[in-house]
Design a protein around this motif. Structure first.
Motif, PDB file in Angstrom:
ATOM      1  N   LEU A  95       0.720  -1.246   0.064  1.00 36.17           N
ATOM      2  CA  LEU A  95       0.018  -0.092  -0.119  1.00 36.17           C
ATOM      3  C   LEU A  95       0.841   1.276   0.065  1.00 36.17           C
ATOM      4  O   LEU A  95       0.825   2.244  -0.790  1.00 36.17           O
ATOM      5  CB  LEU A  95      -0.786  -0.087   1.176  1.00 36.17           C
ATOM      6  N   VAL A  96       2.121   1.224   0.801  1.00 37.61           N
ATOM      7  CA  VAL A  96       2.724   2.389   0.976  1.00 37.61           C
ATOM      8  C   VAL A  96       3.578   2.736  -0.398  1.00 37.61           C
ATOM      9  O   VAL A  96       3.726   3.667  -0.946  1.00 37.61           O
ATOM     10  CB  VAL A  96       3.742   2.461   2.050  1.00 37.61           C
ATOM     11  N   ARG A  97       4.022   1.454  -0.804  1.00 38.98           N
ATOM     12  CA  ARG A  97       4.644   1.694  -2.522  1.00 38.98           C
ATOM     13  C   ARG A  97       3.780   2.077  -3.295  1.00 38.98           C
ATOM     14  O   ARG A  97       4.425   2.631  -4.314  1.00 38.98           O
ATOM     15  CB  ARG A  97       5.186   0.201  -2.595  1.00 38.98           C
ATOM     16  N   HIS A  98       2.475   2.202  -3.168  1.00 34.43           N
ATOM     17  CA  HIS A  98       1.578   2.722  -4.061  1.00 34.43           C
ATOM     18  C   HIS A  98       1.227   3.914  -3.805  1.00 34.43           C
ATOM     19  O   HIS A  98       0.406   4.497  -4.538  1.00 34.43           O
ATOM     20  CB  HIS A  98       0.193   1.663  -4.225  1.00 34.43           C
ATOM     21  N   GLY A  99       1.693   4.628  -2.884  1.00 35.92           N
ATOM     22  CA  GLY A  99       1.411   5.931  -2.402  1.00 35.92           C
ATOM     23  C   GLY A  99       0.452   6.092  -1.324  1.00 35.92           C
ATOM     24  O   GLY A  99      -0.029   7.281  -1.168  1.00 35.92           O
ATOM     25  N   GLY A 100       0.016   4.949  -0.969  1.00 36.64           N
ATOM     26  CA  GLY A 100      -0.929   5.045   0.285  1.00 36.64           C
ATOM     27  C   GLY A 100      -0.549   5.305   1.507  1.00 36.64           C
ATOM     28  O   GLY A 100       0.840   5.205   1.774  1.00 36.64           O
ATOM     29  N   GLN A 101      -1.302   5.565   2.277  1.00 39.62           N
ATOM     30  CA  GLN A 101      -0.734   5.703   3.787  1.00 39.62           C
ATOM     31  C   GLN A 101      -2.060   5.275   4.883  1.00 39.62           C
ATOM     32  O   GLN A 101      -3.126   5.110   4.706  1.00 39.62           O
ATOM     33  CB  GLN A 101      -0.867   7.642   3.895  1.00 39.62           C
ATOM     34  N   VAL A 102      -1.301   4.838   5.824  1.00 40.28           N
ATOM     35  CA  VAL A 102      -1.956   4.086   7.122  1.00 40.28           C
ATOM     36  C   VAL A 102      -2.218   5.293   7.997  1.00 40.28           C
ATOM     37  O   VAL A 102      -1.259   5.660   8.739  1.00 40.28           O
ATOM     38  CB  VAL A 102      -1.327   2.892   7.858  1.00 40.28           C
ATOM     39  N   VAL A 103      -3.275   5.940   8.092  1.00 42.36           N
ATOM     40  CA  VAL A 103      -3.733   7.174   8.887  1.00 42.36           C
ATOM     41  C   VAL A 103      -3.696   6.432  10.362  1.00 42.36           C
ATOM     42  O   VAL A 103      -2.839   7.290  11.335  1.00 42.36           O
ATOM     43  CB  VAL A 103      -5.038   7.720   8.684  1.00 42.36           C
ATOM     44  N   CYS A 104      -4.332   5.475  10.719  1.00 40.91           N
ATOM     45  CA  CYS A 104      -4.499   4.968  12.173  1.00 40.91           C
ATOM     46  C   CYS A 104      -4.970   3.250  11.818  1.00 40.91           C
ATOM     47  O   CYS A 104      -5.523   2.860  11.064  1.00 40.91           O
ATOM     48  CB  CYS A 104      -5.180   5.535  12.920  1.00 40.91           C
ATOM     49  N   ARG A 105      -4.566   2.553  12.815  1.00 41.20           N
ATOM     50  CA  ARG A 105      -5.029   1.157  13.003  1.00 41.20           C
ATOM     51  C   ARG A 105      -5.570   1.110  14.493  1.00 41.20           C
ATOM     52  O   ARG A 105      -4.744   1.307  15.399  1.00 41.20           O
ATOM     53  CB  ARG A 105      -4.141   0.041  12.687  1.00 41.20           C
ATOM     54  N   VAL A 106      -6.783   0.436  15.009  1.00 37.61           N
ATOM     55  CA  VAL A 106      -7.149   0.221  16.081  1.00 37.61           C
ATOM     56  C   VAL A 106      -7.645  -1.132  16.097  1.00 37.61           C
ATOM     57  O   VAL A 106      -8.332  -1.586  15.318  1.00 37.61           O
ATOM     58  CB  VAL A 106      -8.287   1.192  16.500  1.00 37.61           C
ATOM     59  N   ARG A 107      -7.620  -1.791  17.379  1.00 36.36           N
ATOM     60  CA  ARG A 107      -7.898  -2.886  17.664  1.00 36.36           C
ATOM     61  C   ARG A 107      -8.786  -2.810  19.045  1.00 36.36           C
ATOM     62  O   ARG A 107      -8.544  -2.831  19.818  1.00 36.36           O
ATOM     63  CB  ARG A 107      -6.831  -4.106  17.812  1.00 36.36           C
ATOM     64  N   PRO A 108     -10.318  -2.741  18.653  1.00 37.18           N
ATOM     65  CA  PRO A 108     -11.227  -2.547  19.629  1.00 37.18           C
ATOM     66  C   PRO A 108     -11.362  -3.939  20.366  1.00 37.18           C
ATOM     67  O   PRO A 108     -11.431  -4.893  20.028  1.00 37.18           O
ATOM     68  CB  PRO A 108     -12.332  -2.123  18.848  1.00 37.18           C
ATOM     69  N   SER A 109     -11.795  -3.634  21.809  1.00 41.88           N
ATOM     70  CA  SER A 109     -12.179  -4.840  22.545  1.00 41.88           C
ATOM     71  C   SER A 109     -13.532  -4.811  22.691  1.00 41.88           C
ATOM     72  O   SER A 109     -14.258  -3.651  22.355  1.00 41.88           O
ATOM     73  CB  SER A 109     -11.249  -4.709  23.924  1.00 41.88           C
ATOM     74  N   LEU A 122      -7.177   4.375   6.099  1.00 39.90           N
ATOM     75  CA  LEU A 122      -6.493   4.376   4.946  1.00 39.90           C
ATOM     76  C   LEU A 122      -6.425   5.630   4.122  1.00 39.90           C
ATOM     77  O   LEU A 122      -7.609   6.050   4.218  1.00 39.90           O
ATOM     78  CB  LEU A 122      -6.199   3.234   4.311  1.00 39.90           C
ATOM     79  N   ALA A 123      -5.563   6.337   3.505  1.00 42.30           N
ATOM     80  CA  ALA A 123      -5.536   7.106   2.629  1.00 42.30           C
ATOM     81  C   ALA A 123      -4.882   7.037   1.271  1.00 42.30           C
ATOM     82  O   ALA A 123      -3.694   6.697   1.418  1.00 42.30           O
ATOM     83  CB  ALA A 123      -4.888   8.454   3.175  1.00 42.30           C
ATOM     84  N   PHE A 124      -5.262   7.485   0.340  1.00 41.93           N
ATOM     85  CA  PHE A 124      -4.690   7.347  -1.099  1.00 41.93           C
ATOM     86  C   PHE A 124      -5.046   8.937  -1.790  1.00 41.93           C
ATOM     87  O   PHE A 124      -5.955   9.459  -1.585  1.00 41.93           O
ATOM     88  CB  PHE A 124      -5.492   6.337  -1.793  1.00 41.93           C
ATOM     89  N   PRO A 125      -3.673   9.063  -2.580  1.00 40.23           N
ATOM     90  CA  PRO A 125      -3.984  10.402  -3.432  1.00 40.23           C
ATOM     91  C   PRO A 125      -5.098  10.606  -4.227  1.00 40.23           C
ATOM     92  O   PRO A 125      -5.666  11.679  -4.117  1.00 40.23           O
ATOM     93  CB  PRO A 125      -2.768  10.441  -3.923  1.00 40.23           C
ATOM     94  N   SER A 126      -5.805   9.348  -4.505  1.00 44.50           N
ATOM     95  CA  SER A 126      -6.763   9.541  -5.544  1.00 44.50           C
ATOM     96  C   SER A 126      -7.268   8.073  -5.604  1.00 44.50           C
ATOM     97  O   SER A 126      -6.783   7.191  -5.192  1.00 44.50           O
ATOM     98  CB  SER A 126      -6.375   9.858  -6.878  1.00 44.50           C
ATOM     99  N   SER A 127      -8.588   8.044  -6.077  1.00 41.01           N
ATOM    100  CA  SER A 127      -9.124   7.001  -6.470  1.00 41.01           C
ATOM    101  C   SER A 127      -8.304   5.926  -7.257  1.00 41.01           C
ATOM    102  O   SER A 127      -8.273   4.782  -7.281  1.00 41.01           O
ATOM    103  CB  SER A 127     -10.590   6.956  -7.096  1.00 41.01           C
ATOM    104  N   ALA A 128      -7.892   6.681  -8.339  1.00 42.67           N
ATOM    105  CA  ALA A 128      -6.876   5.708  -9.445  1.00 42.67           C
ATOM    106  C   ALA A 128      -5.667   5.053  -8.792  1.00 42.67           C
ATOM    107  O   ALA A 128      -5.682   4.055  -9.100  1.00 42.67           O
ATOM    108  CB  ALA A 128      -6.486   6.684 -10.475  1.00 42.67           C
ATOM    109  N   ILE A 129      -5.136   5.587  -7.765  1.00 41.15           N
ATOM    110  CA  ILE A 129      -4.102   5.086  -7.151  1.00 41.15           C
ATOM    111  C   ILE A 129      -4.566   3.886  -6.207  1.00 41.15           C
ATOM    112  O   ILE A 129      -4.053   2.958  -6.106  1.00 41.15           O
ATOM    113  CB  ILE A 129      -3.129   6.062  -6.228  1.00 41.15           C
TER     114      ILE A 129
END
Length: 107
Positions: free
Chosen positions: A35-49, A67-74
């Protein structure tokens, strides 16, 4: 500027196959790196109980990701990447269900 040109945010709810936490960890490490290699970003990860999930009586996901991506195409390029597609069996071994919610920031 069109919606396809603006950042895309995706909330991901992941429900695991029981007992497959290690398989999930291995798949997730690979997928998030891709995902990062494609320009995406992990904004946050949560494991709820059960205590922190605000929908009593409902099954809570194992993990929630934003997650965040610069565009829908990416995002589509990431989803269609042959390397990601090659890991479909590994993903299915670990993840029982995935719910995706997409959105864009309103300004």
């Amino acid at each position: 500027m069109t919606d396809s040109d603006t950042a895309l945010y995706i909330t991901v709810l992941l429900y695991l196959v029981p007992g497959q936490e290690q398989a999930f960890a291995e798949y997730e490490a690979y997928a998030l790196d891709l995902l990062v290699r494609h320009g995406g970003q992990v904004v946050c990860r949560v494991r709820p109980s059960g205590e922190t999930f605000l929908a009593p009586g409902q099954e809570h996901p194992y993990e929630i990701q934003v997650l965040a991506f610069p565009s829908s195409a990416i995002f589509e390029q990431f989803m269609q990447d042959p390397a990601r597609q090659a890991r479909t069996d590994q993903r299915r071994q670990a993840i029982r269900e995935t719910l995706l919610i997409t959105g864009r920031v309103n300004r």
